[in-house]
Design an enzyme around this catalytic site. Structure first.
Site, short mmCIF file in Angstrom:
data_model
loop_
_atom_site.label_atom_id
_atom_site.label_comp_id
_atom_site.label_asym_id
_atom_site.label_seq_id
_atom_site.Cartn_x
_atom_site.Cartn_y
_atom_site.Cartn_z
N LYS A 588 0.85 -1.19 0.00
CA LYS A 588 0.00 0.00 0.00
C LYS A 588 0.89 1.24 0.00
O LYS A 588 1.76 1.40 0.84
CB LYS A 588 -0.93 0.01 1.21
CG LYS A 588 -1.66 1.34 1.37
CD LYS A 588 -2.87 1.24 2.25
CE LYS A 588 -4.01 0.63 1.50
NZ LYS A 588 -5.28 0.74 2.22
N ASP A 670 -15.98 0.55 5.19
CA ASP A 670 -15.84 0.86 3.77
C ASP A 670 -15.94 -0.41 2.93
O ASP A 670 -15.11 -0.67 2.06
CB ASP A 670 -14.51 1.57 3.50
CG ASP A 670 -14.49 2.24 2.11
OD1 ASP A 670 -15.55 2.31 1.47
OD2 ASP A 670 -13.41 2.69 1.69
#
Length: 822
Positions: A588, A670
C-alpha cells in the site's frame, strides 16, 4: 381537434400527466396512450367521452384510483388499464358498461372486492384482474356471462368457495384462480365446461376430491399444486389426448396413477410430488416424445425403472426420490444425453451405478442417495463437465473415490458419506475450488487430507467416522509425519506468517516514505521513526533493510505504474509486487495529499490487520484483482453464478468474524467492491482497513463519516454513530452488485421500501451470464431476499453478520437437501 375521432400515441417516450383537455374531444372513438411513461392520475373528464369505444392506458406509471365517471362510457368495448400503479377499488359503476368485451386491470395495486353485479357486463369476453390485492368472494354473477372465454383472477387474496355458477360458462377456455385463499371443493358443474383447456387452481386451500367429471373434458393444462385435495385422480383425465401439463403436487392424493396416462403422449410437464399416490412404476408410464419434466418425489410408487424412460428424448428432469422403486438402474438411461437432473434417492435400488452415465454430458444434478447401490463409482463420471451437484451418500458403494471426479470443476455440492469408500482421498478433489459442501464422513478412508483450500476449513462432521484419516482439521488426529518433522512445521509457519508480516512492514515503509517526501529527501529514516515515537510505537516493529526493499519495489512496479495497481482505498493505492524472494505481496502506497488523516487511517489498517486471522480477510499474498475491476469488464463472465455465491459467502464469513469473533469487535466502514480482492482461485478477501474502527465498549462510537458513496448506511447522514449495522448495509449493497454485475444504484431505495414478493428476479441479475438453473436460481433468490433485509433503512431491523453468514450457509445446504424443484 374537436372533430377528432381517434388518437394513437402508443409506444413512445411520453411522460408527465394526461392533459385534462382530452376530455373535451367528445367525438373520440379510440384513445391509445399505452406503453409510455405517463404518470399522474386518470382525469375524471374522461367520463365525458360518451362515444369512446377503446381506451388503452396500459404499461404506464399512472397512479390514483379508477374514476367512477368511466361508468358513463356506455359505448366502451375495450378498457385496458393494466400494468400501472392504480389503487383503490374497482368502481361499481363499471358494471353499467353493457358493451364492454375486454376488461383488463391486472398488475396494479387495486383492493376491495370484485363488484357483485359484474354479471351485468353481458358482452364481456375477456376478464383479467390478476396480480392485485383484491379480497372477498368470487361473485356468483360471473356465471351469467355466457360469452366469457378467459378469466384470470390469480395472485389476489380472494376467499370463499368457487361458485357452482361458473359451470354455466360453456364457452370458457381459460380459468386462472391460483394464488388466492379459496376454500371448499371443485364444483362438479365444471364437468359442463366442454371448451375449457386451462384450469389453474394451485396455491389455494381447496379440498375434497377431484370431480371425475373433469375426465370428460379435453383439458390441456391442469394446475392444482399446493392444495388439500384428497382421493384419487380420475382415470380418464387424459382421455381427450390433449393434456400437456398435469401439476397436482403437494396435496393429499391417494390411489393409483391414472390409467389414461400410459398413452397420454401429449404430456410435457408432470408433477405428482408430495402425495401418497401408488402404482407399478414400470407399468404406469409409456413413451412421451414431448415430456421434459416429471416429478414423482415422495409418493408410494413401486416396481422397476422401465427402458421406456430412455425413449423420452426431450426429458431433462426426472425426480423420483422417496418412493419404493426397486431393481437396478437400467444402462439405457445413459442414452438420455439431454438429461439435466436425475433424482432416484430414497428408494430400494440395487446394483451398480451404470458406467453409461458417463454419456450424460448435460447433467448438472445427480442424486442417488439412500439406496442399496453397490460396487465402485465409475471413472466415467469424471467426464461430466456440467455436473454441479452429486449426492450418492447412504449406499453400499466401495473401492476408491475416483480421482476423475476432480475433473468436474463445476462441482458445488458433493456428498459421498455413509458408504464403504476406502484408501486415500484423491488429491484431485482439492482442485474443486467451487465446492460449498463436501461430506466424506462414515467411510473407510485413510491417509492424509489433501492440502488445499477445499479441505482447509472442513468441519470434523464432514470427515468423522472414517478408518484412519489425519490432517490439520479440528477434531481430527494429526498425521504422524507432521509431528515428527518440527523443522517442516516451522517452515510452514514461516511460509504463512512471513508474507503477511512482510506486507505489513512494506506498508509501513510506504507510509514512512510518503511522510519522508514531505520533510526532506536527505532526512535519515531513523529520524522519521523518532518523529512519530510519541504518537505510537508502531514504527519500531522491525529493523529490516527498508531502503533496499523499497528500491526493489520501485523496480518491480516500474515506479508504481498503474498497471500494477490492484485497488484503491481511502488511505492509499494497493500494488501487486513479486519480490526476489519469490513472495508475492500487496504494497500500500499512501496518498500524499492528506498526510495526517491518511497516516491515522493507515495506523488503523495495520492495527486491524494485526488483530485478524481469517481466510476471508486480506492476507496480502498476491491477488488477481479487485472485485470492482472484474465486474466492470468482460472478465465478469468468468465469475459464474457459483463463483459469485462463494464470493458472497466469503465476505459474509469475514465480516462475521470481525464483528463477532474479534474482541473488541472491528467495523470495516468501507465495504465495497473495490475493497474486495480475489485470489487466483476466486476466493474473496476483505481489504483496506484504513477507515476501520475497533469498538471500545467503554467509549462512544460517534465518528466522522467514512466509506464509499453508494454503500453508506442512510443513518450516517443524520447520526454519525458507527455500529456493525453500517457494515451490514454496505454488505447488502455489495451482494446486489455481485449478482447484478453492477452497482444497483437507484434500485436500492425502491428495494428498501418494497416487499420481497414484488421483486423481479430478472431485474437483479447479471444478463452477461446464462440463466441460472433452478437450484442456483433458488440460492440466488434467497440471497437477494437476505440482501434486501440488509439494506433496510432501519438499522435495528437489519440482521447481524453472524445471522447473515449462518443464513447463507443454510441456503446453500438446504437447496441441495431439497429435491422438490418446481
Amino acid at each position: 381537434m374537436r372533430l377528432l375521432s381517434g388518437l394513437s400515441l402508443a409506444n413512445n417516450q411520453l411522460n408527465g400527466a394526461i392533459p385534462t383537455c382530452l376530455g373535451k374531444l367528445l367525438n373520440l372513438h379510440y384513445l391509445y396512450l399505452d406503453r409510455n411513461y405517463i404518470s399522474g392520475s386518470i382525469s375524471t373528464s374522461f367520463g365525458q367521452l360518451s362515444d369512446l369505444r377503446h381506451l388503452f392506458l396500459y404499461f404506464n406509471n399512472i397512479s390514483g384510483s379508477i374514476p367512477h365517471e368511466l361508468g358513463n362510457l356506455y359505448h366502451l368495448k375495450e378498457l385496458y388499464l393494466n400494468n400501472n400503479y392504480l389503487t383503490g377499488s374497482i368502481p361499481e359503476t363499471l358494471v353499467n358498461l353493457k358493451n364492454l368485451t375486454d376488461l383488463t386491470l391486472y398488475e396494479n395495486q387495486l383492493n376491495g372486492s370484485i363488484p357483485r353485479e359484474i354479471g351485468n357486463l353481458t358482452s364481456l369476453i375477456w376478464l383479467e384482474l390478476q396480480l392485485n390485492n383484491l379480497t372477498g368472494p368470487i361473485p356468483a354473477s360471473l356465471g351469467q356471462l355466457k360469452s366469457l372465454l378467459h378469466i384470470s383472477l390469480y395472485s389476489n387474496q380472494l376467499s370463499g368457495p368457487i361458485p357452482q355458477e361458473l359451470g354455466n360458462l360453456t364457452s370458457l377456455s381459460t380459468l386462472h384462480l391460483a394464488f388466492n385463499k379459496l376454500n371448499g371443493s371443485i364444483p362438479s358443474s365444471f364437468g359442463n365446461l366442454q371448451a375449457l383447456e386451462q384450469l389453474s387452481l394451485q396455491n389455494n386451500k381447496l379440498s375434497g376430491s377431484i370431480p371425475p367429471e373433469l375426465g370428460n373434458l379435453k383439458l390441456v393444462e391442469i394446475e392444482m399444486t399446493n392444495n388439500r385435495f384428497s382421493g384419487s385422480l380420475p382415470d380418464e383425465i387424459c382421455n381427450g389426448r390433449k393434456l400437456e401439463k398435469l401439476l397436482v403436487g403437494y396435496n393429499k392424493l391417494t390411489g393409483r396413477i391414472p390409467k389414461s396416462l400410459y398413452n397420454c403422449s401429449s404430456l410435457i410437464r408432470v408433477r405428482f410430488d408430495g402425495n401418497q399416490i401408488s402404482g407399478d412404476f414400470s407399468e404406469s408410464f409409456g413413451v412421451y416424445p414431448y415430456l421434459n419434466y416429471i416429478n414423482l418425489n415422495d409418493n408410494k410408487v413401486y416396481g422397476g425403472i422401465s427402458d421406456n424412460w430412455s425413449k423420452c428424448r426431450n426429458l431433462t428432469t426426472i425426480q423420483m426420490g422417496g418412493n419404493r422403486i426397486q431393481g437396478s438402474i437400467p444402462d439405457s438411461m445413459g442414452n438420455m444425453i439431454q438429461l439435466v437432473v436425475l433424482n432416484l434417492s430414497s428408494n430400494d435400488l440395487v446394483g451398480d451405478i451404470p458406467k453409461e452415465f458417463g454419456m450424460l454430458t448435460r447433467i448438472e444434478k445427480l442424486i442417488l442417495s439412500n439406496n442399496r447401490l453397490s460396487g465402485i463409482v465409475p471413472q466415467e463420471l469424471g467426464s461430466l463437465a456440467e455436473l454441479l451437484i452429486v449426492d450418492i451418500s447412504m449406499n453400499k458403494l466401495n473401492g476408491s473415490i475416483p480421482s476423475s471426479m476432480g475433473q468436474c470443476s463445476k462441482h458445488f455440492f458433493l456428498n459421498l458419506s455413509n458408504n464403504g469408500f476406502a484408501r486415500k482421498i484423491p488429491v484431485q478433489l482439492g482442485g474443486l475450488i467451487q465446492l460449498s459442501v463436501l461430506d466424506l464422513s462414515h467411510n473407510e478412508l485413510t491417509g492424509t487430507l489433501p492440502k488445499s483450500k477445499v479441505f482447509m476449513n472442513l468441519s470434523i462432521e464432514a470427515l468423522q467416522g472414517n478408518k484412519d484419516l489425519c490432517g490439520n482439521v479440528s477434531g481430527l488426529k494429526q498425521c504422524a509425519s507432521e509431528s515428527r518433522e518440527p523443522t517442516r512445521k516451522r517452515k510452514l509457519v514461516l511460509v504463512i506468517s512471513l508474507p503477511l508480516l512482510g506486507a505489513l512492514l512494506l506498508g509501513v515503509l510506504m507510509g514512512m516514505f510518503t511522510f519522508y517526501c514531505h520533510i526532506s529527501k536527505s532526512l535519515p529514516l531513523t529520524q522519521l521513526v523518532n518523529r512519530h515515537k510519541h504518537g505510537t510505537n508502531f514504527f519500531s516493529v522491525s529493523t529490516f533493510n527498508g531502503r533496499e526493499t523499497y528500491k526493489e519495489i520501485l523496480n518491480q512496479t516500474e515506479e508504481f505504474n498503474e498497471a500494477y495497481c490492484i485497488g484503491m482505498g481511502g488511505c492509499g493505492s494497493v500494488y501487486k509486487v513479486k519480490l526476489s524472494s519469490g513472495n508475492t505481496v500487496a504494497v500500500k502506497r499512501l496518498h500524499s495529499s492528506s498526510e495526517v488523516i491518511n497516516h491515522n487511517d493507515f495506523l488503523n489498517e495495520i492495527t486491524a490487520l494485526t488483530r485478524i486471522r481469517h481466510r476471508n480477510i486480506v492476507k496480502l499474498l498476491g491477488y488477481w484483482g479487485s472485485l470492482a475491476d472484474i465486474l466492470s469488464h468482460e472478465t465478469a463472465q468468468t465469475l459464474d453464478w457459483m463463483k459469485r455465491v462463494n464470493i458472497i459467502k466469503g465476505v459474509a464469513y469475514g465480516l462475521s468474524y470481525m464483528h463477532h469473533d474479534c474482541s473488541p469487535a472491528i467495523i470495516h466502514r468501507d465495504i465495497s467492491s473495490k475493497n474486495i480482492l480475489l485470489d487466483s482461485e476466486y476466493e474473496a478477501c476483505v481489504s483496506d482497513f484504513g477507515t476501520s474502527k475497533i469498538l471500545n465498549p467503554n467509549s462512544s462510537h460517534w465518528s466522522n463519516i467514512a466509506g464509499t458513496f453508494g454503500y453508506l448506511a442512510p443513518e450516517l447522514s443524520y447520526m454519525m454513530k458507527v455500529t456493525e449495522k453500517c457494515d451490514v448495509y454496505s454488505f447488502g449493497v455489495l451482494v446486489l452488485e455481485i449478482i447484478k454485475g453492477e452497482h444497483p444504484g437507484d434500485i436500492i431505495s425502491s428495494l428498501a421500501s418494497t416487499s420481497t414478493e414484488e421483486v423481479e428476479f430478472t431485474d437483479l441479475v447479471d444478463h452477461r451470464l446464462p440463466v441460472p438453473i433452478p437450484e442456483i436460481k433458488e440460492v440466488l433468490t434467497s440471497i437477494l431476499i437476505l440482501a434486501i433485509k440488509c439494506i433496510n433503512s432501519n438499522p435495528e431491523i437489519r440482521p447481524t453478520m453472524h445471522q447473515v453468514s449462518n443464513n447463507i450457509a443454510g441456503i446453500i445446504c438446504d437447496v441441495y437437501k431439497s429435491d422438490n424443484a418446481v
